[in-house]
Motif scaffolding. Sequence first.
Motif, PDB file in Angstrom:
ATOM      1  N   PRO B  22       0.806  -1.237   0.000  1.00 48.45           N
ATOM      2  CA  PRO B  22       0.000   0.000   0.000  1.00 48.45           C
ATOM      3  C   PRO B  22       0.836   1.283   0.000  1.00 48.45           C
ATOM      4  O   PRO B  22       0.390   2.307  -0.516  1.00 48.45           O
ATOM      5  CB  PRO B  22      -0.815  -0.101   1.299  1.00 48.45           C
ATOM      6  CG  PRO B  22      -0.722  -1.523   1.748  1.00 48.45           C
ATOM      7  CD  PRO B  22       0.485  -2.145   1.108  1.00 48.45           C
ATOM      8  N   ASP B  23       2.042   1.244   0.572  1.00 50.32           N
ATOM      9  CA  ASP B  23       2.856   2.467   0.635  1.00 50.32           C
ATOM     10  C   ASP B  23       3.711   2.682  -0.609  1.00 50.32           C
ATOM     11  O   ASP B  23       4.439   3.671  -0.690  1.00 50.32           O
ATOM     12  CB  ASP B  23       3.823   2.412   1.837  1.00 50.32           C
ATOM     13  CG  ASP B  23       3.066   2.392   3.141  1.00 50.32           C
ATOM     14  OD1 ASP B  23       1.874   2.737   3.139  1.00 50.32           O
ATOM     15  OD2 ASP B  23       3.678   2.005   4.154  1.00 50.32           O
ATOM     16  N   ASP B  24       3.663   1.743  -1.547  1.00 50.58           N
ATOM     17  CA  ASP B  24       4.665   1.791  -2.608  1.00 50.58           C
ATOM     18  C   ASP B  24       4.519   3.011  -3.521  1.00 50.58           C
ATOM     19  O   ASP B  24       5.455   3.760  -3.745  1.00 50.58           O
ATOM     20  CB  ASP B  24       4.627   0.517  -3.449  1.00 50.58           C
ATOM     21  CG  ASP B  24       5.601   0.594  -4.594  1.00 50.58           C
ATOM     22  OD1 ASP B  24       6.814   0.701  -4.321  1.00 50.58           O
ATOM     23  OD2 ASP B  24       5.174   0.605  -5.764  1.00 50.58           O
ATOM     24  N   GLY B  25       3.347   3.195  -4.080  1.00 49.69           N
ATOM     25  CA  GLY B  25       3.124   4.399  -4.887  1.00 49.69           C
ATOM     26  C   GLY B  25       3.540   4.291  -6.333  1.00 49.69           C
ATOM     27  O   GLY B  25       3.129   5.110  -7.154  1.00 49.69           O
ATOM     28  N   THR B  26       4.359   3.302  -6.686  1.00 50.14           N
ATOM     29  CA  THR B  26       4.797   3.246  -8.083  1.00 50.14           C
ATOM     30  C   THR B  26       3.693   2.781  -9.027  1.00 50.14           C
ATOM     31  O   THR B  26       3.757   3.050 -10.217  1.00 50.14           O
ATOM     32  CB  THR B  26       6.000   2.295  -8.272  1.00 50.14           C
ATOM     33  OG1 THR B  26       5.640   0.981  -7.849  1.00 50.14           O
ATOM     34  CG2 THR B  26       7.214   2.769  -7.515  1.00 50.14           C
ATOM     35  N   ALA B  27       2.689   2.083  -8.507  1.00 46.02           N
ATOM     36  CA  ALA B  27       1.665   1.506  -9.384  1.00 46.02           C
ATOM     37  C   ALA B  27       0.976   2.583 -10.207  1.00 46.02           C
ATOM     38  O   ALA B  27       0.634   2.370 -11.369  1.00 46.02           O
ATOM     39  CB  ALA B  27       0.636   0.726  -8.566  1.00 46.02           C
ATOM     40  N   THR B  28       0.765   3.744  -9.613  1.00 44.83           N
ATOM     41  CA  THR B  28       0.239   4.863 -10.391  1.00 44.83           C
ATOM     42  C   THR B  28       1.288   5.972 -10.537  1.00 44.83           C
ATOM     43  O   THR B  28       1.235   6.756 -11.472  1.00 44.83           O
ATOM     44  CB  THR B  28      -1.002   5.475  -9.715  1.00 44.83           C
ATOM     45  OG1 THR B  28      -0.636   5.844  -8.375  1.00 44.83           O
ATOM     46  CG2 THR B  28      -2.150   4.474  -9.651  1.00 44.83           C
ATOM     47  N   GLY B  29       2.254   5.989  -9.627  1.00 44.52           N
ATOM     48  CA  GLY B  29       3.205   7.103  -9.601  1.00 44.52           C
ATOM     49  C   GLY B  29       4.247   7.069 -10.704  1.00 44.52           C
ATOM     50  O   GLY B  29       4.784   8.111 -11.075  1.00 44.52           O
ATOM     51  N   TYR B  30       4.519   5.913 -11.272  1.00 45.03           N
ATOM     52  CA  TYR B  30       5.590   5.800 -12.266  1.00 45.03           C
ATOM     53  C   TYR B  30       5.406   6.771 -13.430  1.00 45.03           C
ATOM     54  O   TYR B  30       6.357   7.121 -14.107  1.00 45.03           O
ATOM     55  CB  TYR B  30       5.678   4.350 -12.776  1.00 45.03           C
ATOM     56  CG  TYR B  30       4.653   4.019 -13.828  1.00 45.03           C
ATOM     57  CD1 TYR B  30       4.939   4.214 -15.181  1.00 45.03           C
ATOM     58  CD2 TYR B  30       3.375   3.564 -13.491  1.00 45.03           C
ATOM     59  CE1 TYR B  30       3.989   3.964 -16.155  1.00 45.03           C
ATOM     60  CE2 TYR B  30       2.427   3.310 -14.455  1.00 45.03           C
ATOM     61  CZ  TYR B  30       2.745   3.510 -15.787  1.00 45.03           C
ATOM     62  OH  TYR B  30       1.800   3.285 -16.753  1.00 45.03           O
ATOM     63  N   ARG B  31       4.165   7.206 -13.670  1.00 44.45           N
ATOM     64  CA  ARG B  31       3.870   8.070 -14.815  1.00 44.45           C
ATOM     65  C   ARG B  31       3.431   9.465 -14.391  1.00 44.45           C
ATOM     66  O   ARG B  31       2.836  10.204 -15.165  1.00 44.45           O
ATOM     67  CB  ARG B  31       2.775   7.439 -15.670  1.00 44.45           C
ATOM     68  CG  ARG B  31       1.535   7.061 -14.857  1.00 44.45           C
ATOM     69  CD  ARG B  31       0.411   6.602 -15.739  1.00 44.45           C
ATOM     70  NE  ARG B  31      -0.688   5.975 -15.050  1.00 44.45           N
ATOM     71  CZ  ARG B  31      -1.562   6.571 -14.248  1.00 44.45           C
ATOM     72  NH1 ARG B  31      -1.443   7.847 -13.979  1.00 44.45           N
ATOM     73  NH2 ARG B  31      -2.544   5.893 -13.705  1.00 44.45           N
ATOM     74  N   SER B  32       3.732   9.815 -13.132  1.00 41.88           N
ATOM     75  CA  SER B  32       3.240  11.078 -12.590  1.00 41.88           C
ATOM     76  C   SER B  32       4.386  11.910 -12.022  1.00 41.88           C
ATOM     77  O   SER B  32       5.200  11.424 -11.232  1.00 41.88           O
ATOM     78  CB  SER B  32       2.224  10.769 -11.474  1.00 41.88           C
ATOM     79  OG  SER B  32       2.028  11.911 -10.676  1.00 41.88           O
TER      80      SER B  32
END
Lengths: 446, 446
Positions: B22-32
Motif C-alpha cells: 500500500p505504501d509503494d506508490g509506483t503503481a500509479t506514480g511511475y507516470r506522474s
Amino acid sequence: MHLNVMTQCSPSPQFEGLWRHPDDGTATGYRSLDYWIPIARKLEAACIDALFFADVHGLYDVYQGSWRAALRHGVQVPSVDPVLVVAALAAITRRLGFAVTYSTTYHAPYECARLFSSLDHLTRGRIGWNIVTSYLRSAAENGLGEYLSHDARYDRADEYVGVCRALWESSWEQDAVVRDAASDTFTDAGRVHEIEHRGRWFHVQGPHQCEPSPQRTPVLYQAGASRRGTTFAARHAELVFVTLPDPATGATHVRALRQRAEELGRDPKRIKILQAAFVLTDRTSAELRAKIARFGALTSAEGELAKLCGWLGFDVAAYPQDMPLAQIPLEASQSIRDFMRRFDPQRAWTVGDVRSISLFSRSPHRRTGWLLGTPAQIADQMQEFRARSGVDGFNLIPCPPTSGIDDICALIVPELQRRGLFRREYEPEGETLRERYFGRGNTRYA
Amino acid sequence: MHLNVMTQCSPSPQFEGLWRHPDDGTATGYRSLDYWIPIARKLEAACIDALFFADVHGLYDVYQGSWRAALRHGVQVPSVDPVLVVAALAAITRRLGFAVTYSTTYHAPYECARLFSSLDHLTRGRIGWNIVTSYLRSAAENGLGEYLSHDARYDRADEYVGVCRALWESSWEQDAVVRDAASDTFTDAGRVHEIEHRGRWFHVQGPHQCEPSPQRTPVLYQAGASRRGTTFAARHAELVFVTLPDPATGATHVRALRQRAEELGRDPKRIKILQAAFVLTDRTSAELRAKIARFGALTSAEGELAKLCGWLGFDVAAYPQDMPLAQIPLEASQSIRDFMRRFDPQRAWTVGDVRSISLFSRSPHRRTGWLLGTPAQIADQMQEFRARSGVDGFNLIPCPPTSGIDDICALIVPELQRRGLFRREYEPEGETLRERYFGRGNTRYA
C-alpha cells in the motif's frame, strides 16, 4: 475564442535579428529553463489555451547554397529539442496546454506513440502534437530519413499517424489496467492487443508499451496548406493552423476544410481553425510607432532572407538582382512568385525586390498576417477577422519573442476579457487540452 | 565514494510484485510528476551523485512464448519515456545529476546527439547517457531496427557513439557563438564544421544543430559485461556499472577493465566503476527481518520468472520441470546455466529449480548483489567491498522502490557521512556531473 502562443527553442524565434535587443533574452535563454519557466507561468496566469513549439531539423542552406548565413544570424539554429522543454514546463504548471512539433520523418511511429503517451501522462492530458512531414534535404544528409516527394511524404504520414492512433486507441482497452493486489494482477493481459500493422511503409506488431493516458491520442495539430496537405488535415487534424491573407479568402478556405472533413466522414465541428498572426502592440499609437522603429532597425535582412529562401527553396543569390522573376523558369521560381503575389499580384517583381523585403519592413503597413495596433485596435481586428472568416481563434506569434509575450498577457488578453471574448479562468473541471477546445467530457479523439 | 540511485519509469522497478504494497506508490506514480518530484528533491538533499533511469523498449515475451505474464505482473510494462521525466526533474533541481538509458537502436545518432546536447543545456551540465545496444527481438517487430548479432551490434554502437562524439566535440568550436549585436553575428559560421561522417552504418554530414553545452559530451555510462561489451566500455565509458559476485572476483575485473582502457589509449583514472547493489535496510535487525518477510510475501514469483526468462532468453515453461539443465542443448541453456552457477556452481540444477527461485527469496541469504542489514552493517559492507574490489562506489537499487529511497537518504547516507565516506554537500563550484566524478575543472570528456 481560442488563443495559442507560438514559440521555438532557438534565438529570437520568427524574427531574425531581434535577439540583439538588450531586453530580448532569447540569445542565451532559448536553451535555459530559467528563461522558459517564467514564460509558462505568465501564459498560465493569462489562461492561454496552449504554448505551441515550432521546430526544425537541419539547417536552412538554400541562400547562397550554404548554411552560413543561417548560422551567422541564428536563423532557427542553434536550437534545443522542444519536447524536453515541454516536459520540464509540465513540472511547473497545472493547466496550461502544450503543443509540440514532431516530424514523421525522424522517429519510428512506435517511438512517437510512446513519446506522446508519456507526455500525455506527465502533463495529465495537456499535450498536442503538431504533425509535420518536413523533409529538408539536410535530414537525409544527416541520416534521418529518405528524401521523398511532397505527396509521397503525405502518404507515408497518413500511414504513420494511423499506426500511432492504433497504438493509442486500440491496443489497450480502457479497463485493461486493474492493479489488483489480491490476484497479483497489474494488467489484465486479455484486454491488451497487438495491432499487427503491416503497411507499405511500416511494420508494427505492438502491443503499445504505455497504458492509456488521459487523452490517449494527443490533440492533433496540423498546418498543411497544399491540396494534399489540406486533405491530410481534414482526415486527421483537430486543430488546423492557417495563414489566411484576408477574412474573405479565409472564409472560403475554412468552409472548404470543414467540408472536406465531412466528406471524409468526420464531424466538421471537431476541427478548430486558428489563424496564425504576428502580434505587435503597445499602450498608445505613439509608443507603438517608436517600438516598430526600434525593432525594425534590429531586424536582420540577411537573416530573414536566409529563412525565406530556405522555406521557399529558392536562392535569390543565384540570379542577377534586376532579373524579373517571370524570366526564371517556372519550376525554379513558382514558390517565390506565389509568395510575392501576396504583396501585390500585379507588380512585375524582380529578384532584387525579394532581397529588399524583410518581414519587419514589409508587413506592418501591409498588415497581411499581422495584428498590429493598440490593444483595443488589435481586439477589434481579432473580433472582425474571426467574425468574417469563421476561424475559432489565433495562433499568436509574439513580437518581439520575449516582451511580446508580456504584451499578450498584460495588454491583449485583458482587453479581450473586458469584451467577454476570452476566459478569465480555466474551466474548473475538464482538465485536458482536448476539452478546452471541444468542451467538457470530450477527452478522447473523435 | 560515489553513489547513484537506480530507478525505472514503470511499476515497482526491479522488484516484481512490490507495487502491491500500500505504501509503494509506483503503481500509479511511475507516470506522474507528483511522484517523481519529491524523490528528486530527497536525493538532492542527500547529495546523491545522480539518479539513474533504466529503460527498455518492447515487452518481455520469452516466458511461455508470450508477453502475457510480463503484462499481468507489470514487469517493466507499462512504462513512460524516462528522458522526459529527466527533463521535468531538471526544472525542480539545481545540483542532482541524471543518467538516462538511451539505446543506439531506436534513434538516429544525429537525433541522439541533439537530445543529449539539449538535456545538457537544460540541466546545465548534469546529464549522463547510459549507452545500451539492446536489440530485443520485439524492437525489430515494432519497426525500431534490424536484429543484429551481439558483436555486430557493438560494432554498430562503436560507430554510433563515434558519430555523436564528433557532433558534440568537433562540429562547433568553443568560441563559435559570439552573439555580437554590433556586427549582426550570432554565430561565427567559419568556426562551425560539418563532420562528413561516411561509415559502414551511418552517413551523417552535420553540422550539429546545437551550440556547445556545458559538458558537450554527456557523461558516458555503460554496463556491458561480455568480452566485447567490456572492450566497448573500456573504449568509451567514463562510468561502468558492474555486478560483481564478490570483492575478489571484482578486483580482477576492475583491474582488467582499467588495463583494457589503458591499452586503448585512455587514462585509466578516467573510468569510474560502480557496483550495482540491491539495498534493503531498517533501523534494527528485528525491524529488518519483519520487512524482509513482508516484502518477500509480496514478491511475484511469476513476474520475476518472466523477467528472468526475458533477460536470459530461456523459457523455463518449455521444458519438463524435473529436467536437469545439463540435458538441455547447450546453445539453448548456456545463459541459464551461467546464471544458476552463481548460486551454487556444483549443484545439478533442474528447470524446476529456476522456477522456484525468485529474486527476493533467494538473495537475502545468498547476499550476492545485495546490501542487506542495519545502516551500520551496510556501511561496513560497502566499505569492505570497496576496499577489496577497488570499485569507486555503488549504483544503489532501492528495495522497495519508493520507501527504499527514503531509507537510503535517511539511514544509509547519514551513516556514511558520519564515517566521512560521503559528501555532506555538493561542491560549491564544479557544477557539472563530470566534475563530480573526476574533479573540479574536468568538465569535458577525456
